[in-house]
Design a protein around this motif. Structure first.
Motif, PDB file in Angstrom:
ATOM      1  N   LEU A 247      32.477  36.436  27.539  1.00  0.00           N
ATOM      2  CA  LEU A 247      31.257  37.218  27.715  1.00  0.00           C
ATOM      3  C   LEU A 247      31.179  37.839  29.104  1.00  0.00           C
ATOM      4  O   LEU A 247      30.714  38.971  29.251  1.00  0.00           O
TER       5      LEU A 247
ATOM      6  N   GLN B  78      26.078  44.253  26.379  1.00  0.00           N
ATOM      7  CA  GLN B  78      25.380  43.067  25.869  1.00  0.00           C
ATOM      8  C   GLN B  78      23.892  43.367  25.648  1.00  0.00           C
ATOM      9  O   GLN B  78      23.345  43.080  24.583  1.00  0.00           O
TER      10      GLN B  78
ATOM     11  N   GLU C 224      28.603  35.938  22.606  1.00  0.00           N
ATOM     12  CA  GLU C 224      30.042  36.120  22.812  1.00  0.00           C
ATOM     13  C   GLU C 224      30.787  36.119  21.473  1.00  0.00           C
ATOM     14  O   GLU C 224      31.633  37.000  21.215  1.00  0.00           O
TER      15      GLU C 224
END
Length: 157
Positions: A5, A13, A95
């Motif tokens: 991530l 994101q 993630e």
């Protein structure tokens, strides 16, 4: 191939969470408010127009239970989403989701999408490229930047 991530741009994101599940950090895997909102919208239109699935539910559907349109499958999806959230952080779930979501043109996950559309690593994406990618998963064929560049650009903003 999975990318951590911290190597996925924060802008990507944030955009994916805003588009796919704005209350992602607030619910326990299933967002009852979103489900009720979607049911009300669908009832008033007489068609299925909105989804109430969270990022966690979408991940479960895509990787564990499939997409049969049955009540039993939706219950199983919800139960597994609750369980996944009990044993993982929101960051880990995001993630997992970003590494498996379909971006069209055979690209599963952010790593493949960055390579397929821009010929670069995910951590090299510009803000505009991240914005473009974030809009694709809602409807990969409609927002395909190769086949429908104008629609993809419009969705980006």
């Amino acid at each position: 191939e999975e990318i951590p991530l911290d190597r996925i741009p924060q802008s990507l994101q944030d955009a994916v969470v805003a588009i796919e599940d704005e209350r992602f950090y607030e619910h326990p895997g299933v967002d009852l408010r979103a489900i009720l909102r979607a049911l009300a919208a669908d009832a008033s239109s007489g068609e299925v127009e909105q989804g109430g699935s969270t990022i966690t539910q979408q991940y479960v559907k895509n990787t564990l239970v499939g997409d049969d349109q049955t009540f039993q499958r939706k219950l199983e999806e919800a139960a597994l989403a609750f369980e996944l959230e009990r044993h993982n952080t929101k960051q880990r779930i995001l993630e997992l989701y970003l590494n498996t979501i379909y971006f069209g043109n055979g690209a599963y996950g952010v790593l493949q999408a960055a390579r397929a559309y821009f010929g670069k690593r995910a951590d090299e994406l510009t803000l505009a490229e991240a914005a473009l990618l974030s809009g694709i998963p809602a409807d990969p064929s409609r927002y395909d930047p190769v086949q429908h560049p104008a629609a993809a650009r419009t969705r980006r903003w």
